[in-house]
Design a protein around this motif. Structure first.
Motif, PDB file in Angstrom:
ATOM      1  N   LYS A  42      15.273  11.616   9.296  1.00 36.38           N
ATOM      2  CA  LYS A  42      16.465  11.307  10.069  1.00 36.38           C
ATOM      3  C   LYS A  42      17.675  11.728   9.259  1.00 36.38           C
ATOM      4  O   LYS A  42      17.746  11.467   8.065  1.00 36.38           O
ATOM      5  N   HIS A  96      15.114  15.255  12.788  1.00 35.98           N
ATOM      6  CA  HIS A  96      15.794  14.685  13.936  1.00 35.98           C
ATOM      7  C   HIS A  96      17.281  14.821  13.679  1.00 35.98           C
ATOM      8  O   HIS A  96      17.762  14.425  12.616  1.00 35.98           O
ATOM      9  N   ASP A 101      21.272  14.480  15.716  1.00 40.00           N
ATOM     10  CA  ASP A 101      21.981  14.127  16.943  1.00 40.00           C
ATOM     11  C   ASP A 101      22.984  15.205  17.348  1.00 40.00           C
ATOM     12  O   ASP A 101      23.696  15.050  18.322  1.00 40.00           O
ATOM     13  N   ILE A 149      18.029  14.006  18.992  1.00 41.93           N
ATOM     14  CA  ILE A 149      17.899  12.607  19.390  1.00 41.93           C
ATOM     15  C   ILE A 149      19.274  12.093  19.792  1.00 41.93           C
ATOM     16  O   ILE A 149      20.285  12.635  19.354  1.00 41.93           O
ATOM     17  N   ASP A 181      22.968   7.321  19.087  1.00 39.56           N
ATOM     18  CA  ASP A 181      22.747   5.905  18.770  1.00 39.56           C
ATOM     19  C   ASP A 181      21.388   5.635  18.117  1.00 39.56           C
ATOM     20  O   ASP A 181      21.159   4.565  17.580  1.00 39.56           O
ATOM     21  N   GLN A 182      20.483   6.608  18.154  1.00 41.72           N
ATOM     22  CA  GLN A 182      19.185   6.464  17.469  1.00 41.72           C
ATOM     23  C   GLN A 182      19.223   7.050  16.071  1.00 41.72           C
ATOM     24  O   GLN A 182      18.255   6.959  15.325  1.00 41.72           O
ATOM     25  N   ASN A 183      20.327   7.685  15.679  1.00 44.11           N
ATOM     26  CA  ASN A 183      20.445   8.326  14.369  1.00 44.11           C
ATOM     27  C   ASN A 183      21.220   7.399  13.431  1.00 44.11           C
ATOM     28  O   ASN A 183      22.342   7.659  13.067  1.00 44.11           O
ATOM     29  N   THR A 184      20.573   6.301  13.066  1.00 42.14           N
ATOM     30  CA  THR A 184      21.241   5.298  12.221  1.00 42.14           C
ATOM     31  C   THR A 184      20.620   5.252  10.850  1.00 42.14           C
ATOM     32  O   THR A 184      19.499   5.659  10.662  1.00 42.14           O
TER      33      THR A 184
END
Length: 116
Positions: free
Chosen positions: A8, A67, A69, A110, A113-116
Protein backbone atom coordinates in the motif's frame (compact mmCIF):
# COMPACT_ATOMS: atom_id res chain seq x y z
CA UNK A 1 9.34 -17.66 -4.80
CA UNK A 2 7.41 -15.68 -2.23
CA UNK A 3 3.75 -14.80 -2.66
CA UNK A 4 3.10 -11.18 -3.69
CA UNK A 5 3.20 -8.63 -0.93
CA UNK A 6 0.09 -6.53 -0.48
CA UNK A 7 1.78 -3.18 -0.91
CA UNK A 8 0.00 0.00 0.00
CA UNK A 9 1.33 3.42 -0.91
CA UNK A 10 0.32 6.53 0.93
CA UNK A 11 1.39 10.14 0.63
CA UNK A 12 2.17 12.23 3.66
CA UNK A 13 0.33 15.51 4.05
CA UNK A 14 2.22 18.82 4.04
CA UNK A 15 5.59 17.59 2.84
CA UNK A 16 7.25 15.91 -0.10
CA UNK A 17 7.44 12.34 1.03
CA UNK A 18 5.70 8.99 1.01
CA UNK A 19 5.11 6.04 3.24
CA UNK A 20 5.07 2.47 1.99
CA UNK A 21 3.71 -0.52 3.85
CA UNK A 22 4.63 -4.05 2.78
CA UNK A 23 2.45 -6.82 4.19
CA UNK A 24 3.43 -10.43 3.65
CA UNK A 25 0.81 -13.16 3.14
CA UNK A 26 1.60 -14.25 6.72
CA UNK A 27 0.87 -10.74 8.04
CA UNK A 28 4.46 -9.55 8.58
CA UNK A 29 4.50 -5.75 8.18
CA UNK A 30 7.39 -3.60 6.93
CA UNK A 31 6.96 0.17 6.99
CA UNK A 32 9.16 2.36 4.83
CA UNK A 33 9.19 6.16 4.66
CA UNK A 34 10.81 8.47 2.14
CA UNK A 35 11.28 12.21 2.38
CA UNK A 36 12.22 13.98 -0.82
CA UNK A 37 14.85 16.72 -0.96
CA UNK A 38 13.05 18.43 -3.82
CA UNK A 39 9.72 20.06 -4.55
CA UNK A 40 7.28 17.71 -6.23
CA UNK A 41 3.73 17.94 -7.50
CA UNK A 42 1.15 15.50 -6.16
CA UNK A 43 1.43 13.39 -9.30
CA UNK A 44 5.24 13.36 -9.08
CA UNK A 45 4.99 12.20 -5.47
CA UNK A 46 2.63 9.42 -6.58
CA UNK A 47 5.17 8.35 -9.22
CA UNK A 48 8.05 8.47 -6.72
CA UNK A 49 6.00 6.33 -4.34
CA UNK A 50 5.31 3.88 -7.15
CA UNK A 51 9.01 3.71 -8.05
CA UNK A 52 9.92 3.00 -4.43
CA UNK A 53 7.09 0.47 -4.29
CA UNK A 54 8.61 -1.37 -7.24
CA UNK A 55 12.24 -1.13 -6.20
CA UNK A 56 11.86 -2.15 -2.54
CA UNK A 57 10.20 -5.54 -3.19
CA UNK A 58 12.65 -6.11 -6.08
CA UNK A 59 15.56 -5.54 -3.69
CA UNK A 60 13.96 -8.01 -1.28
CA UNK A 61 13.51 -10.48 -4.15
CA UNK A 62 9.74 -10.77 -3.67
CA UNK A 63 6.78 -10.25 -5.97
CA UNK A 64 5.19 -6.84 -6.07
CA UNK A 65 1.49 -5.98 -6.01
CA UNK A 66 1.11 -2.21 -5.83
CA UNK A 67 -2.09 -0.54 -4.71
CA UNK A 68 -2.33 3.14 -5.55
CA UNK A 69 -5.17 5.61 -5.23
CA UNK A 70 -3.85 7.72 -8.13
CA UNK A 71 -6.16 7.17 -11.07
CA UNK A 72 -3.82 9.14 -13.34
CA UNK A 73 -0.67 7.20 -12.46
CA UNK A 74 -2.32 3.77 -12.54
CA UNK A 75 -3.88 4.48 -15.93
CA UNK A 76 -0.58 5.82 -17.29
CA UNK A 77 1.14 2.57 -16.27
CA UNK A 78 -1.66 0.40 -17.67
CA UNK A 79 -1.57 2.34 -20.95
CA UNK A 80 -5.16 3.56 -20.67
CA UNK A 81 -4.04 7.21 -20.43
CA UNK A 82 -1.29 8.92 -22.38
CA UNK A 83 1.37 10.78 -20.38
CA UNK A 84 1.34 14.07 -22.29
CA UNK A 85 3.30 16.16 -19.79
CA UNK A 86 7.06 15.74 -20.29
CA UNK A 87 7.78 15.23 -16.57
CA UNK A 88 5.00 12.63 -16.27
CA UNK A 89 6.31 10.87 -19.38
CA UNK A 90 9.80 10.73 -17.83
CA UNK A 91 8.42 9.30 -14.60
CA UNK A 92 6.36 6.78 -16.55
CA UNK A 93 9.45 5.61 -18.45
CA UNK A 94 11.31 5.12 -15.15
CA UNK A 95 8.39 3.09 -13.80
CA UNK A 96 8.26 0.91 -16.93
CA UNK A 97 12.01 0.30 -16.77
CA UNK A 98 11.88 -0.60 -13.06
CA UNK A 99 8.76 -2.74 -13.48
CA UNK A 100 10.40 -4.73 -16.27
CA UNK A 101 13.11 -5.77 -13.79
CA UNK A 102 10.61 -6.67 -11.06
CA UNK A 103 9.21 -10.07 -10.20
CA UNK A 104 5.57 -10.30 -11.33
CA UNK A 105 4.80 -6.58 -10.97
CA UNK A 106 1.07 -5.84 -10.77
CA UNK A 107 -0.62 -2.50 -10.19
CA UNK A 108 -4.23 -1.70 -9.37
CA UNK A 109 -6.15 1.38 -8.34
CA UNK A 110 -7.95 1.47 -5.02
CA UNK A 111 -10.30 4.11 -3.63
CA UNK A 112 -8.46 6.88 -1.77
CA UNK A 113 -10.28 6.04 1.49
CA UNK A 114 -8.80 2.51 1.40
CA UNK A 115 -5.23 3.85 1.05
CA UNK A 116 -4.55 4.53 4.73
Amino acid sequence: MFEPYDEKIMCTVGSSGVGIILISPEGFVVEYALRFGFQASNNEVEYEALLAGIRLPHALKVDSLVHSDSQLVVNHVLGDYEAKDERMAQHLQLVKTSASKSNNFTICQIPRDQNT
